[in-house]
Design a protein around this motif. Structure first.
Motif, PDB file in Angstrom:
ATOM      1  N   LEU A  97       0.818  -1.299  -0.090  1.00 48.52           N
ATOM      2  CA  LEU A  97      -0.056  -0.049  -0.036  1.00 48.52           C
ATOM      3  C   LEU A  97       0.901   1.302   0.086  1.00 48.52           C
ATOM      4  O   LEU A  97       2.073   1.414   0.778  1.00 48.52           O
ATOM      5  N   ASP A  98       0.381   2.415  -0.710  1.00 47.59           N
ATOM      6  CA  ASP A  98       0.847   3.722  -0.818  1.00 47.59           C
ATOM      7  C   ASP A  98       2.460   3.712  -1.526  1.00 47.59           C
ATOM      8  O   ASP A  98       3.137   4.753  -1.293  1.00 47.59           O
ATOM      9  N   PHE A  99       2.610   2.636  -2.206  1.00 43.90           N
ATOM     10  CA  PHE A  99       3.832   2.592  -3.165  1.00 43.90           C
ATOM     11  C   PHE A  99       3.684   3.422  -4.134  1.00 43.90           C
ATOM     12  O   PHE A  99       3.468   2.923  -5.424  1.00 43.90           O
ATOM     13  N   ILE A 111       2.755 -11.898   7.058  1.00 46.88           N
ATOM     14  CA  ILE A 111       2.469 -10.252   6.794  1.00 46.88           C
ATOM     15  C   ILE A 111       1.016  -9.870   6.171  1.00 46.88           C
ATOM     16  O   ILE A 111       0.674 -10.675   5.126  1.00 46.88           O
ATOM     17  N   SER A 112       0.481  -9.100   6.619  1.00 47.16           N
ATOM     18  CA  SER A 112      -0.952  -8.919   6.373  1.00 47.16           C
ATOM     19  C   SER A 112      -0.767  -7.755   5.412  1.00 47.16           C
ATOM     20  O   SER A 112      -1.472  -7.683   4.077  1.00 47.16           O
ATOM     21  N   GLU A 113      -0.239  -6.480   5.808  1.00 43.49           N
ATOM     22  CA  GLU A 113      -0.076  -5.361   4.910  1.00 43.49           C
ATOM     23  C   GLU A 113       1.351  -4.759   5.090  1.00 43.49           C
ATOM     24  O   GLU A 113       1.800  -4.676   6.032  1.00 43.49           O
ATOM     25  N   ILE A 114       1.984  -4.093   3.932  1.00 46.09           N
ATOM     26  CA  ILE A 114       3.069  -3.207   4.060  1.00 46.09           C
ATOM     27  C   ILE A 114       2.797  -1.811   3.249  1.00 46.09           C
ATOM     28  O   ILE A 114       2.353  -1.651   2.338  1.00 46.09           O
ATOM     29  N   TYR A 115       3.138  -0.931   4.410  1.00 44.76           N
ATOM     30  CA  TYR A 115       2.817   0.573   3.925  1.00 44.76           C
ATOM     31  C   TYR A 115       4.300   1.243   3.765  1.00 44.76           C
ATOM     32  O   TYR A 115       5.309   0.992   4.470  1.00 44.76           O
TER      33      TYR A 115
END
Length: 265
Positions: free
Chosen positions: A156-158, A182-186
């Protein structure tokens, strides 16, 4: 004294002629066999019996069988003995989804293509759809789905492609067992650190990290979690060194900062 039997030249000549005739006949049969064998091979190579009948494809998930056949250039009119396996491998491997290719003949009329695709390391979202992302940063825009499979994290947000590619290259190095945690990577870049990340884990922890050497640093995550008290929740920092910060400590720091701002006002 015993007398030696004397064989006249007249008796020996017919036998010599017969032996020579047999030898000549054997030689003729040998040459005729070679001749007919060569004729049979030429006839076989020119007949439909030497053309590819079946193309077997294994290992593909994202690419369809038809897409791989088209990339290979193979058809059922291709002579199985005229295959240029190196050229076929290069054509298929040129696709960004493909990691490696093996091509082999399986007589009498089958060609086997085994491919290894780059693994799916995450998903990006766009217009309520989830698109798989491969280890080289390729986003599969033709494979959108309404739900993620939960087998890889959301990225997200890349907003810059360069950093997305760096991130996926690191995720490619991660063991599957850690990747699935891992669920989400910001991506949360700052002026001082454009590689800064914040991760949300499936086991309830958060991870404060960085893209640089992410796979190596993230490898200690299971060890850190195993040493924490049951029920602990907080942020695991893996940037410079590795340590755990409980949510209560984090909230205390935030409240302390807010009190300082109020005093200043």
């Amino acid at each position: 004294m015993s007398q030696k039997k004397i064989v006249s030249i007249e008796d020996r000549i017919p036998k010599l002629k017969q032996a020579r005739k047999k030898k000549a006949n054997r030689r003729l049969v040998f040459y005729l066999s070679i001749f007919f064998l060569l004729i049979s091979i030429i006839a076989y190579l020119q007949s439909p019996l030497s053309e590819v009948k079946t193309i077997t494809i294994k290992g593909n998930t994202f690419l369809s069988d038809n897409e791989i056949e088209e990339l290979s250039g193979l058809t059922t009119n291709t002579n199985i003995w005229s295959l240029n396996k190196k050229a076929i491998r290069e054509e298929i491997a040129a696709n960004p989804i493909v990691d490696s290719v093996e091509v082999s003949r399986q007589l009498p009329r089958t060609v086997k293509i085994e491919i290894k695709e780059l693994s799916r390391v995450g998903y990006v979202t766009q217009e309520s759809s989830y698109y798989p992302v491969l280890g080289n940063g390729t986003v599969l825009h033709d494979a959108g789905q309404k739900l993620s499979n939960g087998d890889a994290p959301l990225l997200l947000d890349f907003k810059e492609e360069e950093y997305l590619h760096r991130m996926t290259a690191e995720l490619e190095k991660l063991p599957t067992s850690i990747l699935k945690l891992i669920s989400e990577i910001y991506w949360v870049p700052t002026d001082d650190n454009k590689n800064k990340l914040m991760l949300y884990m499936n086991d309830g922890f958060m991870v404060d990290g960085t893209i640089r050497d992410f796979a190596e640093k993230m490898s200690v995550y299971p060890s850190i979690v195993s040493q924490l008290e049951e029920g602990s929740k907080g942020i695991i920092h893996i940037g410079v060194g590795a340590y755990f910060e409980a949510f209560t400590d984090f909230e205390s720091q935030e409240n302390s900062g807010e009190d300082s701002e109020d005093t200043t006002d």
